[in-house]
Design an enzyme around this catalytic site. Structure first.
Site, PDB file in Angstrom:
ATOM      1  CG  ASN A  32     -36.868 -37.230  -2.759  1.00  0.00           C
ATOM      2  OD1 ASN A  32     -36.451 -37.137  -3.915  1.00  0.00           O
ATOM      3  ND2 ASN A  32     -36.308 -38.031  -1.863  1.00  0.00           N
ATOM      4  CG  ASN A  35     -30.380 -36.737  -9.531  1.00  0.00           C
ATOM      5  OD1 ASN A  35     -29.502 -35.873  -9.417  1.00  0.00           O
ATOM      6  ND2 ASN A  35     -30.387 -37.614 -10.516  1.00  0.00           N
ATOM      7  CE  LYS A  84     -29.671 -40.490 -13.349  1.00  0.00           C
ATOM      8  NZ  LYS A  84     -30.107 -40.110 -14.656  1.00  0.00           N
ATOM      9  CB  SER A 124     -30.634 -51.134 -15.098  1.00  0.00           C
ATOM     10  OG  SER A 124     -29.403 -50.953 -15.749  1.00  0.00           O
ATOM     11  CE1 TYR A 148     -29.306 -47.591 -10.312  1.00  0.00           C
ATOM     12  CE2 TYR A 148     -27.951 -48.771 -11.913  1.00  0.00           C
ATOM     13  CZ  TYR A 148     -29.104 -48.071 -11.604  1.00  0.00           C
ATOM     14  OH  TYR A 148     -30.061 -47.869 -12.570  1.00  0.00           O
ATOM     15  CE  LYS A 152     -32.585 -49.361 -10.717  1.00  0.00           C
ATOM     16  NZ  LYS A 152     -33.871 -48.725 -10.417  1.00  0.00           N
ATOM     17  CG  ASN A 177     -26.532 -47.275 -22.264  1.00  0.00           C
ATOM     18  OD1 ASN A 177     -26.753 -48.470 -22.117  1.00  0.00           O
ATOM     19  ND2 ASN A 177     -25.444 -46.708 -21.807  1.00  0.00           N
ATOM     20  NE  ARG A 229     -22.099 -49.519 -21.945  1.00  0.00           N
ATOM     21  CZ  ARG A 229     -20.866 -50.041 -22.024  1.00  0.00           C
ATOM     22  NH1 ARG A 229     -20.485 -50.694 -23.102  1.00  0.00           N
ATOM     23  NH2 ARG A 229     -20.021 -49.911 -21.009  1.00  0.00           N
ATOM     24  CG  ASP A 295     -17.050 -48.587 -18.573  1.00  0.00           C
ATOM     25  OD1 ASP A 295     -18.016 -48.447 -17.798  1.00  0.00           O
ATOM     26  OD2 ASP A 295     -16.591 -47.652 -19.262  1.00  0.00           O
TER      27      ASP A 295
END
Ligand code: NAD
Ligand code: UFG
Length: 338
Positions: A32, A35, A84, A124, A148, A152, A177, A229, A295
Site C-alpha cells: 500500500n 512505507n 516496523k 524478528s 512492535y 511479532k 539485523n 548485533r 537497547d
C-alpha cells in the site's frame, strides 16, 4: 503457480522479489506504499521482468486479498507487510497492533478460505529480548519489550494456532539485523526521515546528509564497549526466503517452525563504523553518547538450525554489506526520491 509477496515494495520484500524471480518463481507483489514508493517497484521490474504483477492495496482489505487469490494461481505467500519502528510503536501502539495483527489475521483467514497452504512470515530476533545465552537458538525463551515486538510475538502465536487448526504450513523467520543492498545499487533501504537504524544513519553521514553518528553507549560489557548485533546482508536474507519456501515442500511440510536468519557473527557499533569507513574510503565522524533506552547489550544468532532445515547459510561478510549499502547510498543519496 505464483508466490504472493506482501510488503513487496519494502526493503526486504523488494530484494526477496528479485531473489524469487532469479530462483524461477512467478511473483505477485502487494503493497500500500505506506512505507515505500512506486519507484521501488520500477527498480524491481528493471532487475526482473517488466510485467511483474504489482497490486496496490491494503492487506487488511479482504476484497483485495480475495481478488488476488481469485485471479492469480497463488500457492504460497511471503508476508512482510508491517509497521516496523520500535520507538514509534510505543507512541502509537494501536496503529501497530491494528496494522500488524490485522494484516496477519486477514491474510491467514484468506489463505485458509482459498486453500493456500504455505506461508513464510517475517519475525524478528526482537522476540528473544536480551537472551541469557549467546549465540541464541530458536528454543530460547521469547517475549517482547515494545508494542512492535509484541506484534511479532503475537503473530507467531496466531500462526502456530492456525497451522494446528487449519493445515497451514508456516516458517517463522526470525531476522537479525538486515543491512546492505542489491549489488547493482538500484535497490536498497530508503528510510523516512532521520534513520533509527545504525547502518542507514552511518551511510547518510557518509553522503553528507547528517553530521555525525551518535554511538549509543560505550560502556557495555562487550569487547569495545559498544553494542553488538548480527548484521546480515539483505540479499542473503532474501535467499533465505527462497530456501524457506523450498523447505515447505520438503522437511518443514506440515509444521509451523521458527528459524533464525543470521550470520552467527556479532559486530560492534564501532566495528560497523570502521567497516563503513573502509567501504566509503573516508573517515565517518562519530561520538560516543548515552545509551539508547530499551537497547540490549548484545545478540547474535546460532545459524545452525537454518543450515540444517533450510540448507541455507549466509555468504556475504560485513565488508560486502558495507560495500553494497554504500554503492546504493552513493548512487541514490536521497533514496528513491533521487
Ligand atoms: P519496510 O517498511 O521497508 O517494508 C514493509 C512494507 O509493507 C512497506 O513497503 C509498507 O508500505 C508495506 N505495508 C505495511 N503495512 C501494509 C498493509 N497493511 N498493506 C499493504 N502493505 C503494507 O520494512 P522491511 O525492513 O522490509 O521489513 C519487512 C518485514 O520484516 C516487517 O514485517 C518487519 O517487521 C520485519 N523485520 C524487519 C527488520 C529490519 O530491521 N528491517 C528486522 C526484523 C524483522
Ligand atoms: N546504534 C547507534 N547509533 C545509532 C543507531 C543505532 O549506536 O544512531 C546502535 C544501537 O544502540 C545498537 C546497534 O547500533 O547497538 C544497532 O541498532 P539498530 O537500531 O540498527 O538495530 P536494533 O538491533 O536496535 O533493532 C533492530 C530493528 C528492530 C528489531 C531489532 C531486533 O530495528 O526493528 O533489530 O530484530 F526489533
Amino acid at each position: 503457480m505464483a508466490v504472493l509477496v506482501t510488503g513487496g515494495a519494502g526493503y526486504i520484500g523488494s530484494h526477496t522479489a528479485v531473489a524469487l524471480h532469479e530462483a524461477g518463481r512467478k511473483v505477485v507483489l502487494l503493497d500500500n506504499f505506506d512505507n515505500s514508493s512506486p519507484a521501488a517497484v520500477d527498480a524491481i521490474r528493471a532487475l526482473t521482468t517488466s510485467d511483474m504483477t504489482f497490486v496496490e492495496g491494503d492487506l487488511r482489505d479482504r476484497s483485495v486479498l480475495d481478488h488476488i487469490f481469485e485471479t492469480h494461481d497463488i500457492d504460497e505467500v511471503v508476508h512482510f507487510a508491517a509497521h516496523k519502528a520500535v520507538g514509534e510503536s510505543v507512541t502509537i501502539p494501536l496503529d501497530y497492533y491494528g496494522n500488524n495483527l490485522g494484516s496477519t489475521i486477514g491474510l491467514a483467514g484468506a489463505m485458509v478460505e482459498h486453500g493456500v497452504r504455505k506461508l513464510v512470515f517475517s519475525s524478528s530476533c526482537t522476540v528473544y529480548g536480551q537472551p541469557g545465552t549467546i549465540p541464541v537458538t530458536e528454543d530460547a525463551p521469547t517475549g517482547a519489550e515494545s508494542p512492535y515486538g509484541w506484534t511479532k510475538f503475537m503473530s507467531e502465536q496466531i500462526l502456530r494456532d492456525v497451522a494446528a487448526a487449519a493445515d497451514l504450513d508456516v516458517v517463522l523467520l526470525r531476522y537479525f539485523n538486515p543491512v546492505g543492498a542489491h549489488e547493482s545499487g538500484t535497490l536498497g533501504e530508503d528510510p523516512n526521515g532521520i534513520p533509527n537504524n545504525l547502518v542507514p544513519y552511518v551511510m547518510q553521514v557518509a553522503v553528507g546528509r547528517l553530521e555525525e553518528v551518535g554511538v549509543f553507549g560505550g560502556d557495555y560489557n562487550t569487547p569495545d564497549g559498544s553494542g553488538v548485533r548480527d548484521y546480515i546482508h539483505v540479499v542473503d536474507l532474501a535467499e533465505g526466503h527462497v530456501a524457506a519456501l523450498d523447505a515447505l515442500d520438503g522437511s518443514l511440510q506440515g509444521a509451523c517452525t521458527a528459524v533464525n536468519l543470521g550470520t552467527g557473527v556479532g559486530s560492534s557499533v564501532l566495528e560497523v563504523i570502521s567497516a563503513a569507513s573502509d567501504a566509503v574510503g573516508a573517515p565517518i565522524a562519530y561520538e560516543i553518547v548515552d545509551r539508547r533506552p530499551g537497547d540490549i547489550e548484545q545478540i547474535y544468532a546460532d545459524p545452525a538450525y537454518a543450515k540444517e532445515v533450510l540448507g541455507w547459510e549466509s555468504t556475504r561478510d560485513l565488508a560486502t554489506m558495507m560495500r553494497d549499502h554504500w554503492n546504493w547510498q552513493r548512487q541514490n543519496p536521497n533514496g528513491f526520491g533521487g
